[in-house]
Design a protein around this motif. Structure first.
Motif, short mmCIF file in Angstrom:
data_model
loop_
_atom_site.label_atom_id
_atom_site.label_comp_id
_atom_site.label_asym_id
_atom_site.label_seq_id
_atom_site.Cartn_x
_atom_site.Cartn_y
_atom_site.Cartn_z
N GLY A 9 0.77 -1.23 0.00
CA GLY A 9 0.00 0.00 0.00
C GLY A 9 0.80 1.28 0.00
O GLY A 9 0.23 2.35 -0.18
N ILE A 10 2.12 1.21 0.21
CA ILE A 10 2.91 2.45 0.18
C ILE A 10 3.53 2.62 -1.20
O ILE A 10 3.75 1.66 -1.93
CB ILE A 10 4.01 2.49 1.26
N VAL A 20 13.15 1.81 -13.97
CA VAL A 20 12.73 2.25 -12.65
C VAL A 20 11.21 2.11 -12.61
O VAL A 20 10.51 2.57 -13.51
CB VAL A 20 13.14 3.71 -12.37
N PHE A 21 10.70 1.44 -11.57
CA PHE A 21 9.27 1.27 -11.37
C PHE A 21 8.87 2.14 -10.17
O PHE A 21 9.52 2.09 -9.13
CB PHE A 21 8.94 -0.19 -11.04
N ILE A 22 7.81 2.93 -10.33
CA ILE A 22 7.32 3.77 -9.24
C ILE A 22 5.83 3.49 -9.11
O ILE A 22 5.09 3.59 -10.08
CB ILE A 22 7.56 5.26 -9.51
N GLY A 23 5.41 3.12 -7.92
CA GLY A 23 3.99 2.85 -7.71
C GLY A 23 3.72 2.30 -6.32
O GLY A 23 4.61 2.25 -5.47
N ARG A 24 2.48 1.89 -6.13
CA ARG A 24 2.03 1.37 -4.84
C ARG A 24 2.29 -0.12 -4.77
O ARG A 24 1.93 -0.86 -5.68
CB ARG A 24 0.55 1.68 -4.66
N VAL A 25 2.87 -0.57 -3.68
CA VAL A 25 3.20 -1.98 -3.50
C VAL A 25 1.92 -2.79 -3.39
O VAL A 25 1.02 -2.46 -2.63
CB VAL A 25 4.06 -2.19 -2.23
N MET A 33 6.56 -9.31 -8.28
CA MET A 33 5.98 -8.22 -7.53
C MET A 33 4.88 -7.58 -8.36
O MET A 33 5.02 -7.45 -9.58
CB MET A 33 7.04 -7.17 -7.20
N THR A 34 3.81 -7.19 -7.70
CA THR A 34 2.73 -6.45 -8.34
C THR A 34 2.70 -5.05 -7.76
O THR A 34 2.76 -4.87 -6.55
CB THR A 34 1.37 -7.13 -8.10
#
Length: 87
Positions: A9-10, A20-25, A33-34
């Protein structure tokens, strides 16, 4: 932070050698990983994407993917997006 320690959720920045991946875990299942509401930034050969990461930290994630699955095996660094200095 280790990829397996990232709380769900962070927003995080996950850096690999070429993306580079940027997003909500989301779900972390072994080496997969999703992320949700995520963006990807390709890393050019010898390039530095820190300025783009800092801009994202300041203005927010431009959503390119509602849900994004990727292999976590090549992760070089993981940071909370909130810990990244703002541009």
């Amino acid at each position: 932070m280790n990829i397996t320690q990232a709380p769900r959720g962070i927003n995080v920045v996950v850096e690999t050698a070429d993306t580079v991946f940027i997003g909500r875990v989301g779900l972390i299942d072994g080496q997969r990983m999703t992320m949700h509401h995520a963006a990807t930034i390709p890393v050019p050969a010898g390039g530095n994407v820190e300025a783009l990461i800092r801009r994202t930290a300041k203005f927010g994630v431009t959503i390119q993917h509602e849900s994004l699955d990727f292999e976590a095996a090549g992760v070089v660094r993981v940071r909370k997006l909130g810990d990244v200095p703002k541009a």
